[in-house]
Structures are given as C-alpha cells and as structure tokens.
Design a protein around this motif. Structure first.
Motif, mmCIF file in Angstrom:
data_model
loop_
_atom_site.group_PDB
_atom_site.id
_atom_site.type_symbol
_atom_site.label_atom_id
_atom_site.label_comp_id
_atom_site.label_asym_id
_atom_site.label_seq_id
_atom_site.Cartn_x
_atom_site.Cartn_y
_atom_site.Cartn_z
ATOM 1 N N ASP A 8 -4.646 -0.362 -14.531
ATOM 2 C CA ASP A 8 -5.370 -1.844 -13.795
ATOM 3 C C ASP A 8 -6.794 -1.061 -14.334
ATOM 4 O O ASP A 8 -7.462 -2.372 -14.149
ATOM 5 C CB ASP A 8 -4.690 -2.880 -12.822
ATOM 6 C CG ASP A 8 -3.916 -3.412 -12.625
ATOM 7 O OD1 ASP A 8 -3.680 -3.762 -14.613
ATOM 8 O OD2 ASP A 8 -2.557 -3.987 -12.100
ATOM 9 N N ARG A 13 -10.348 -7.305 -10.626
ATOM 10 C CA ARG A 13 -10.171 -6.499 -9.654
ATOM 11 C C ARG A 13 -10.904 -5.557 -9.418
ATOM 12 O O ARG A 13 -11.768 -5.293 -7.707
ATOM 13 C CB ARG A 13 -9.536 -7.055 -9.160
ATOM 14 C CG ARG A 13 -8.499 -8.175 -8.966
ATOM 15 C CD ARG A 13 -7.076 -7.989 -8.145
ATOM 16 N NE ARG A 13 -6.288 -9.237 -8.347
ATOM 17 C CZ ARG A 13 -5.150 -9.474 -8.214
ATOM 18 N NH1 ARG A 13 -4.508 -7.907 -7.623
ATOM 19 N NH2 ARG A 13 -4.054 -10.054 -9.299
ATOM 20 N N THR A 14 -10.380 -4.460 -10.274
ATOM 21 C CA THR A 14 -11.239 -3.747 -10.063
ATOM 22 C C THR A 14 -12.878 -2.948 -9.929
ATOM 23 O O THR A 14 -13.423 -2.582 -9.502
ATOM 24 C CB THR A 14 -10.536 -2.044 -10.656
ATOM 25 O OG1 THR A 14 -10.558 -2.587 -12.116
ATOM 26 C CG2 THR A 14 -8.961 -2.112 -10.575
ATOM 27 N N ARG A 86 -12.360 7.408 -1.434
ATOM 28 C CA ARG A 86 -11.800 6.613 -0.240
ATOM 29 C C ARG A 86 -11.748 6.876 1.277
ATOM 30 O O ARG A 86 -11.528 6.693 2.099
ATOM 31 C CB ARG A 86 -10.200 6.745 -0.273
ATOM 32 C CG ARG A 86 -9.281 5.941 0.302
ATOM 33 C CD ARG A 86 -8.022 5.456 -0.366
ATOM 34 N NE ARG A 86 -7.440 6.249 -1.286
ATOM 35 C CZ ARG A 86 -6.510 7.014 -2.426
ATOM 36 N NH1 ARG A 86 -5.552 6.100 -2.052
ATOM 37 N NH2 ARG A 86 -6.167 8.116 -2.155
ATOM 38 N N ARG A 129 -7.752 0.633 -0.916
ATOM 39 C CA ARG A 129 -6.524 0.035 -0.457
ATOM 40 C C ARG A 129 -5.775 -1.192 -0.570
ATOM 41 O O ARG A 129 -5.002 -1.129 -0.123
ATOM 42 C CB ARG A 129 -7.160 0.422 0.938
ATOM 43 C CG ARG A 129 -7.126 1.888 0.893
ATOM 44 C CD ARG A 129 -6.937 2.545 2.700
ATOM 45 N NE ARG A 129 -7.217 3.920 3.329
ATOM 46 C CZ ARG A 129 -7.316 4.763 3.266
ATOM 47 N NH1 ARG A 129 -9.246 4.242 2.154
ATOM 48 N NH2 ARG A 129 -8.081 5.692 3.505
ATOM 49 N N THR A 130 -7.096 -1.295 -1.506
ATOM 50 C CA THR A 130 -6.109 -2.802 -1.885
ATOM 51 C C THR A 130 -4.763 -2.487 -3.108
ATOM 52 O O THR A 130 -4.924 -1.344 -3.525
ATOM 53 C CB THR A 130 -6.965 -3.606 -2.642
ATOM 54 O OG1 THR A 130 -7.881 -3.226 -3.658
ATOM 55 C CG2 THR A 130 -8.172 -4.200 -1.625
ATOM 56 N N LYS A 131 -4.245 -3.448 -3.410
ATOM 57 C CA LYS A 131 -3.364 -3.582 -4.036
ATOM 58 C C LYS A 131 -3.421 -3.179 -5.598
ATOM 59 O O LYS A 131 -2.739 -2.170 -6.733
ATOM 60 C CB LYS A 131 -2.937 -4.513 -4.616
ATOM 61 C CG LYS A 131 -0.985 -4.117 -4.910
ATOM 62 C CD LYS A 131 0.564 -5.322 -5.514
ATOM 63 C CE LYS A 131 1.525 -5.317 -5.732
ATOM 64 N NZ LYS A 131 2.424 -6.462 -5.662
ATOM 65 N N ALA A 132 -5.011 -3.933 -6.526
ATOM 66 C CA ALA A 132 -4.547 -3.446 -7.549
ATOM 67 C C ALA A 132 -5.719 -1.787 -7.333
ATOM 68 O O ALA A 132 -5.861 -0.982 -8.826
ATOM 69 C CB ALA A 132 -6.167 -4.559 -7.503
ATOM 70 N N ALA A 134 -4.404 0.298 -5.464
ATOM 71 C CA ALA A 134 -3.214 1.362 -6.166
ATOM 72 C C ALA A 134 -2.603 1.499 -6.938
ATOM 73 O O ALA A 134 -2.070 2.395 -7.926
ATOM 74 C CB ALA A 134 -2.297 0.761 -4.883
ATOM 75 N N THR A 135 -2.767 0.147 -8.150
ATOM 76 C CA THR A 135 -1.831 -0.013 -8.882
ATOM 77 C C THR A 135 -3.019 1.269 -10.095
ATOM 78 O O THR A 135 -2.506 1.547 -10.603
ATOM 79 C CB THR A 135 -2.226 -1.561 -9.633
ATOM 80 O OG1 THR A 135 -0.816 -2.270 -8.566
ATOM 81 C CG2 THR A 135 -1.009 -1.340 -11.058
ATOM 82 N N PRO A 138 -2.621 5.418 -9.304
ATOM 83 C CA PRO A 138 -1.619 5.815 -8.940
ATOM 84 C C PRO A 138 -1.258 7.027 -8.574
ATOM 85 O O PRO A 138 -2.385 8.274 -9.517
ATOM 86 C CB PRO A 138 -0.368 6.033 -10.467
ATOM 87 C CG PRO A 138 -1.249 5.721 -11.328
ATOM 88 C CD PRO A 138 -2.411 5.254 -10.791
#
Length: 140
Positions: A8, A13-14, A86, A129-132, A134-135, A138
């Motif tokens: 993504d 979002r990113t 991070r 550390r958001t889902k966006a 992490a996607t 990977p």
C-alpha cells in the motif's frame, strides 16, 4: 540492496502518516534548537550551565536532519529505514525522559524542554505501528 514495500505504499494513509512523521521530526528539531538557544542565553546571562546541557543540547537538534532523511527513505519504500524510524521513535523518548528524570542531572526547565522534544517524536512510534503501515511494509 534496499528492500521496498509492495502493498500500500503511496496510498493516502501512508502518505499522511509519513507527512505527519516529518512534521513531528521538524518539531523535535525546532524544540531542540530552542533548548540549545536557551542554554546559550542562560550561560551568557551568568547562570550555571553544564557540559551535559551543552552536549545534549547540540546533539538532539543535530539528529533531526538525520531522522528526516531516514523518514524520506522510509517514505520511498525502504523497509530498513522504516524499521529504523519505528525503533528510534520508540526508544528515543524513553531514553530522553529517563535521563532527564535522574535527580541532579539537569535543571527542571531543561528537563521540561527536552521532554517536549521527546514528546514530539512519540507520535511517530504510533503512526509506524498502524495497520496501513503494517500492510505497506510487510516483514521481509
């Protein structure tokens, strides 16, 4: 060879997360510069300053351009840079606040300014550390 994100990277979002991270890093650098300037003014006015205050006061704002470069590389898809920003955004606030809380290391005004700069970096730890994210990044 850089490992790049594939999922993504480049979505709103990113992009927004990296934009916010860069603003946080800029704020961190600005507060650090204000802290160093305050140390200089205090020394010029005859108040006591310590080598710790001068050295740390110079190192932290000098880190801001380095962190911005790492954030730029992460925004470009480099996993290693993403992982580094991070980790740094998680450890640095803890380290800054931990040292400032040691009695006698620095005056309260200095600890408050340093604490504010540390808090400026803290949102990056959550953004990365958001889902966006992490996607987008990977684990290799």
């Amino acid at each position: 060879m850089a490992i790049t994100a594939t999922a993504d990277l480049g979505n709103s979002r990113t992009d927004e997360a990296f934009s916010t991270a860069k603003k946080c890093i800029t704020l961190f650098g600005a507060i650090g510069a204000i802290t160093l300037a305050t140390v200089a003014v205090m020394a010029f006015a005859g108040h006591e300053t310590t080598p710790f205050m001068w050295i740390r006061g110079a190192i932290l704002p000098a880190l801001a351009p380095v962190l911005l470069r790492i954030a730029d590389r992460a925004a470009g898809g480099e996993y290693k840079a993403f992982d580094r920003i991070r980790a740094v955004s998680t450890v640095m606030p803890i380290a800054i606040l931990g040292v400032d809380l040691i009695p006698g290391v620095c005056p309260a005004w200095y600890a408050v300014l340093q604490g504010l700069s540390a808090l400026a970096v803290l949102p990056i730890a959550f953004l990365t550390r958001t889902k966006a994210m992490a996607t987008a990044f990977p684990k290799p």
